[in-house]
Design an enzyme around this catalytic site. Sequence first.
Site, PDB file in Angstrom:
ATOM      1  N   ARG A  15     -57.199  48.856 -88.764  1.00 18.61           N
ATOM      2  CA  ARG A  15     -56.780  49.480 -90.011  1.00 18.61           C
ATOM      3  C   ARG A  15     -57.879  49.330 -91.059  1.00 18.61           C
ATOM      4  NH1 ARG A  15     -51.041  46.507 -90.742  1.00 18.61           N
ATOM      5  NH2 ARG A  15     -52.240  44.873 -89.696  1.00 18.61           N
ATOM      6  N   LYS A  75     -55.472  42.978 -93.891  1.00 18.03           N
ATOM      7  CA  LYS A  75     -55.043  41.655 -93.444  1.00 18.03           C
ATOM      8  C   LYS A  75     -55.620  40.550 -94.332  1.00 18.03           C
ATOM      9  CE  LYS A  75     -52.718  40.595 -90.715  1.00 18.03           C
ATOM     10  NZ  LYS A  75     -51.253  40.376 -90.927  1.00 18.03           N
ATOM     11  N   TYR A  94     -52.551  41.835 -97.763  1.00 20.76           N
ATOM     12  CA  TYR A  94     -51.547  40.919 -97.219  1.00 20.76           C
ATOM     13  C   TYR A  94     -52.171  39.533 -97.141  1.00 20.76           C
ATOM     14  CZ  TYR A  94     -48.668  44.904 -95.742  1.00 20.76           C
ATOM     15  OH  TYR A  94     -47.898  46.031 -95.728  1.00 20.76           O
ATOM     16  N   HIS A  96     -49.785  36.273 -96.622  1.00 18.29           N
ATOM     17  CA  HIS A  96     -48.941  35.438 -95.750  1.00 18.29           C
ATOM     18  C   HIS A  96     -49.429  33.990 -95.787  1.00 18.29           C
ATOM     19  CE1 HIS A  96     -46.894  38.996 -94.252  1.00 18.29           C
ATOM     20  NE2 HIS A  96     -48.060  39.529 -93.922  1.00 18.29           N
ATOM     21  N   GLU A 118     -47.165  41.438 -99.729  1.00 19.97           N
ATOM     22  CA  GLU A 118     -45.839  41.117 -99.193  1.00 19.97           C
ATOM     23  C   GLU A 118     -44.906  40.477-100.206  1.00 19.97           C
ATOM     24  OE1 GLU A 118     -48.276  37.402 -98.304  1.00 19.97           O
ATOM     25  OE2 GLU A 118     -48.628  39.567 -98.267  1.00 19.97           O
ATOM     26  N   SER A 134     -43.353  46.943 -92.124  1.00 22.42           N
ATOM     27  CA  SER A 134     -42.140  46.457 -91.479  1.00 22.42           C
ATOM     28  C   SER A 134     -41.490  47.567 -90.654  1.00 22.42           C
ATOM     29  CB  SER A 134     -41.156  45.927 -92.523  1.00 22.42           C
ATOM     30  OG  SER A 134     -41.685  44.799 -93.186  1.00 22.42           O
ATOM     31  N   ASP A 198     -26.817  39.325 -88.943  1.00 24.68           N
ATOM     32  CA  ASP A 198     -27.300  39.119 -90.305  1.00 24.68           C
ATOM     33  C   ASP A 198     -26.274  38.260 -91.038  1.00 24.68           C
ATOM     34  OD1 ASP A 198     -29.620  40.653 -92.071  1.00 24.68           O
ATOM     35  OD2 ASP A 198     -27.962  39.927 -93.299  1.00 24.68           O
ATOM     36  N   VAL A 239     -36.605  38.139 -89.223  1.00 31.45           N
ATOM     37  CA  VAL A 239     -36.118  37.371 -90.369  1.00 31.45           C
ATOM     38  C   VAL A 239     -37.233  37.232 -91.397  1.00 31.45           C
ATOM     39  CG1 VAL A 239     -35.185  35.148 -91.105  1.00 31.45           C
ATOM     40  CG2 VAL A 239     -34.539  36.112 -88.888  1.00 31.45           C
ATOM     41  N   VAL A 267     -41.382  39.201 -84.814  1.00 26.30           N
ATOM     42  CA  VAL A 267     -42.040  39.982 -85.856  1.00 26.30           C
ATOM     43  C   VAL A 267     -42.276  39.125 -87.106  1.00 26.30           C
ATOM     44  CG1 VAL A 267     -42.010  42.169 -87.126  1.00 26.30           C
ATOM     45  CG2 VAL A 267     -40.869  42.010 -84.916  1.00 26.30           C
ATOM     46  N   ALA A 268     -41.599  37.985 -87.186  1.00 24.73           N
ATOM     47  CA  ALA A 268     -41.748  37.080 -88.329  1.00 24.73           C
ATOM     48  C   ALA A 268     -42.949  36.149 -88.174  1.00 24.73           C
ATOM     49  CB  ALA A 268     -40.471  36.258 -88.510  1.00 24.73           C
ATOM     50  N   ASP A 270     -46.038  36.385 -88.833  1.00 24.11           N
ATOM     51  CA  ASP A 270     -46.939  36.298 -89.985  1.00 24.11           C
ATOM     52  C   ASP A 270     -46.513  35.202 -90.955  1.00 24.11           C
ATOM     53  OD1 ASP A 270     -49.022  38.126 -89.597  1.00 24.11           O
ATOM     54  OD2 ASP A 270     -47.771  39.814 -90.188  1.00 24.11           O
ATOM     55  N   ALA A 299     -49.669  38.710 -84.439  1.00 22.30           N
ATOM     56  CA  ALA A 299     -49.556  38.537 -85.886  1.00 22.30           C
ATOM     57  C   ALA A 299     -49.894  39.796 -86.682  1.00 22.30           C
ATOM     58  CB  ALA A 299     -50.439  37.387 -86.345  1.00 22.30           C
ATOM     59  N   MET A 301     -49.160  43.131 -85.617  1.00 22.97           N
ATOM     60  CA  MET A 301     -48.592  44.129 -84.720  1.00 22.97           C
ATOM     61  C   MET A 301     -48.884  45.570 -85.148  1.00 22.97           C
ATOM     62  SD  MET A 301     -44.643  44.475 -83.379  1.00 22.97           S
ATOM     63  CE  MET A 301     -44.550  42.737 -82.989  1.00 22.97           C
TER      64      MET A 301
END
Length: 370
Positions: A15, A75, A94, A96, A118, A134, A198, A239, A267-268, A270, A299, A301
Amino acid sequence: MLVGIPKEIKNHEYRIGMTPAGVRELVAAGHQVLIEHNGGAAIGLTDAMYEAAGASIVDTAQEVFSRAELIVKVKEPQPIECRMLSPGQVLFTYLHLAPDPEQARLLIESQAIAIAYETVTDSHHGLPLLAPMSEVAGRMAIQAGAHCLEKAQGGLGMLLGGVPGVAPAKVVVIGGGVVGTNAARMALGLGADVTILDRSLTRLKELDALYGPALKTLYSTTETLEQEVTAADLVIGAVLIPGAAAPKLVTRAMLGRMKKGAVLVDVAIDQGGCFETSRATTHQQPTYVEEGVIHYCVANMPGGVARTSTFALTNATLPYVLALASKGYRQALQDDVHFRNGLNIHRGQVTHQAVARALGYGYVPAAEVI
């Protein structure tokens, strides 16, 4: 303002921080843009396209970092990039930070101003700059999980949607936010048996109204989580607690009761991951096995579909980049409390409460430093 876009250097990250269309908007607003040579070439965004949009091409990241007032990336900066930042320089990307103490330390030492995509919020309690990635990650999670379920990849040898006379795979999605909703949508589209958990009854009612009986919804407790995860063929961890480390919801004990060859997609990751056994992987080596269960914990994706992700990200970030460039970071953040929530580090001080708590730093409210 002089805006710099370096080439991403994280493993298999293709990216780039801005499309040529975004550059054109910045130039039209009176700003200058530096693009590192071949920064977007891997996804068909050539230097010639950026030059046609009004950017200047430079040979090295060092030149971008040394000249630009505002650095726009995708990133989190790698250690070599953190060390190129200068005091007072603005970094917008981002971050994180919660699971990454080394990056936090280097950014603090740089005395730069670090604004994280984020943790920028909006008036609907959403995360507008995290949402597009996301969406991508949620949809990709099902693609990745379906591939990992193939026997040649070490999986159970299951087709996600089954065939007539053969039951589909059981997919469990933990979290009903943007990632979880997009994952559930993709899994339903492929014909899987999908359950989403959830802790917000309001959100579960919304999902029930949206998808009807095709999607099973469950309130998430330790008991329901254990029951669903241990019976699942594919589990998606979706989550998020903004800025904070993800809670470890799936324990190693639960993992030991799962089917051998089942798949977890975290997917969490990061934010540290929501499975106790998660550790970050790369697109080059995306999986590993714990307790007989395949873990996919890449990390970055969305970097796997870098062209789609770059366009989606620029669509979301461009108004904020324009505000930073046109007003300067202080005025842009003073004018918009939701944008101000993105400020994580300011000249050596940690200005996001969840990040400070996760890493053990003192917290200084963003409003006090700008």
